[in-house]
Design a protein around this motif. Structure first.
Motif, short mmCIF file in Angstrom:
data_model
loop_
_atom_site.label_atom_id
_atom_site.label_comp_id
_atom_site.label_asym_id
_atom_site.label_seq_id
_atom_site.Cartn_x
_atom_site.Cartn_y
_atom_site.Cartn_z
N ALA A 85 0.82 -1.21 0.00
CA ALA A 85 0.00 0.00 0.00
C ALA A 85 0.85 1.26 0.00
O ALA A 85 0.39 2.32 -0.46
CB ALA A 85 -0.94 0.00 1.20
N ALA A 86 2.06 1.17 0.51
CA ALA A 86 3.03 2.26 0.44
C ALA A 86 2.47 3.59 0.95
O ALA A 86 2.61 4.63 0.31
CB ALA A 86 3.56 2.42 -0.99
N GLY A 87 1.81 3.54 2.10
CA GLY A 87 1.34 4.77 2.73
C GLY A 87 0.02 5.32 2.22
O GLY A 87 -0.38 6.41 2.62
N SER A 88 -0.68 4.56 1.39
CA SER A 88 -1.92 5.07 0.80
C SER A 88 -3.17 4.58 1.52
O SER A 88 -4.28 4.78 1.03
CB SER A 88 -2.01 4.69 -0.67
OG SER A 88 -1.98 3.28 -0.84
N ALA A 89 -3.01 3.95 2.68
CA ALA A 89 -4.18 3.43 3.40
C ALA A 89 -3.90 3.38 4.90
O ALA A 89 -2.74 3.28 5.34
CB ALA A 89 -4.54 2.04 2.90
N ILE A 90 -4.97 3.44 5.67
CA ILE A 90 -4.95 3.18 7.10
C ILE A 90 -5.47 1.76 7.30
O ILE A 90 -6.46 1.37 6.69
CB ILE A 90 -5.81 4.20 7.85
CG1 ILE A 90 -5.16 5.59 7.77
CG2 ILE A 90 -6.04 3.79 9.30
CD1 ILE A 90 -6.02 6.71 8.30
N PHE A 91 -4.80 0.99 8.14
CA PHE A 91 -5.16 -0.41 8.35
C PHE A 91 -5.61 -0.64 9.78
O PHE A 91 -5.00 -0.11 10.73
CB PHE A 91 -3.97 -1.33 8.05
CG PHE A 91 -3.62 -1.41 6.59
CD1 PHE A 91 -4.11 -2.42 5.80
CD2 PHE A 91 -2.80 -0.44 6.01
CE1 PHE A 91 -3.79 -2.49 4.45
CE2 PHE A 91 -2.48 -0.50 4.67
CZ PHE A 91 -2.97 -1.53 3.88
N VAL A 92 -6.66 -1.44 9.93
CA VAL A 92 -7.14 -1.80 11.26
C VAL A 92 -7.26 -3.32 11.33
O VAL A 92 -7.78 -3.96 10.41
CB VAL A 92 -8.47 -1.10 11.60
CG1 VAL A 92 -9.56 -1.42 10.60
CG2 VAL A 92 -8.92 -1.46 13.02
N TYR A 93 -6.72 -3.90 12.40
CA TYR A 93 -6.66 -5.35 12.58
C TYR A 93 -7.38 -5.69 13.88
O TYR A 93 -6.77 -5.74 14.96
CB TYR A 93 -5.21 -5.82 12.65
CG TYR A 93 -4.34 -5.41 11.48
CD1 TYR A 93 -4.20 -6.23 10.38
CD2 TYR A 93 -3.66 -4.18 11.49
CE1 TYR A 93 -3.39 -5.86 9.30
CE2 TYR A 93 -2.86 -3.80 10.42
CZ TYR A 93 -2.73 -4.65 9.33
OH TYR A 93 -1.93 -4.26 8.26
N PRO A 94 -8.68 -5.95 13.82
CA PRO A 94 -9.44 -6.24 15.06
C PRO A 94 -9.11 -7.62 15.64
O PRO A 94 -8.64 -8.52 14.93
CB PRO A 94 -10.90 -6.17 14.59
CG PRO A 94 -10.86 -5.45 13.27
CD PRO A 94 -9.55 -5.84 12.66
#
Length: 270
Positions: A85-94
């Motif tokens: 993604a190279a900085g183009s997204a925010i990720f959430v891992y529940p």
């Protein structure tokens, strides 16, 4: 580091709530052991915000759901989505409350998804048209459920080794990248994998005509004639009931890195 000790989901009841764009105080980095309260229960998750985060630039929001007995911390490393993604997204891992996810459309884990969407879109600059979801095994089943019951929130999904949602109608339509092992054991390709593929083919109005995918891996195929911006990609690999990775390709069969392949699919919706 903890961004917030506890957030009550009741405070974030609408997916059309306030935007976090312009909030200069939103921190960037990787934050483990974050909590949010849903149905009176504190739930945990890992949040990864690019170090280059700019509160004036909307980013994609990607949910990644672990398999039974796993954790958000583990799949952040396993899925390897962030480098692609190279900085183009925010990720959430529940994290699941127990060993796995509640697949009911009215269950506590769909409520968890809703709460996280509303909290994060209100805290960070997120493009609400680019909310995405992926998952492995139990998390793939749940991703399919979300793709159906929250198809009006999600733009695309990428279930790996999951089964189709049990629903007569969905809230909306999503693009779908579907992968399953040819010999998966727990989640057989002819029942669960093909069932998932066929569910999204029917939902998205695709024909049976196939073409190679425009991006890697070359072993995947894309169904033609789908409704506009609702592609369906189908990938069958030979790595068993696992997250596909070239690092674990030992049998000379069909292998690929699922993380970059999924991100290439997700990036089509930007």
């Amino acid at each position: 580091v903890s961004i917030v000790a506890s957030i009550d989901a009741e405070e974030y009841a609408s997916v059309d709530g306030p935007s976090g764009c312009g909030l200069a105080s939103a921190p960037a980095g990787v934050f483990n052991d974050q909590t949010i309260t849903v149905g009176g229960q504190a739930r945990t998750y890992v949040l990864s915000v690019p170090k280059t985060y700019d509160p004036s630039t909307p980013l994609s929001l990607v949910f990644a759901w672990h398999g039974s007995g796993g954790s958000g911390f583990e799949v952040r490393q396993l899925f390897a989505l962030e480098p692609a993604a190279a900085g183009s997204a925010i990720f959430v891992y529940p994290d699941a409350a127990g060993s796995g996810w509640d697949w009911s459309p009215t269950g506590i884990d769909v409520a968890l998804f809703d709460a996280l969407v509303n909290y994060l879109t209100g805290s960070y600059c997120i493009d609400r048209n680019r909310i995405l979801s992926t998952g492995l095994s139990h998390g793939a089943f749940f991703t399919n459920v979300l793709g159906c019951c929250r198809g009006n929130v999600l733009r695309a999904i990428a279930p790996v080794a999951g089964g189709p949602p049990n629903a007569a109608a969905c809230a909306g339509r999503v693009g779908a990248w579907v992968a399953n092992a040819a010999y998966a054991g727990l989640v057989g390709v002819n029942t669960f994998g093909v069932g998932t593929r066929d569910f999204w083919i029917a939902s998205n109005g695709c024909s049976t005509t196939l073409a190679p995918v425009a991006t890697s891996p070359s072993d995947c195929v894309e169904y033609q004639g789908c409704l506009p911006d609702l592609p369906v990609v189908w990938c069958v690999h030979s790595q068993g009931h696992a997250w596909p990775s070239l690092a674990n390709c030992n049998d000379g069969g069909v292998c690929f890195d699922a993380g970059p392949a999924i991100w290439a699919f997700f990036a089509r919706f930007e």
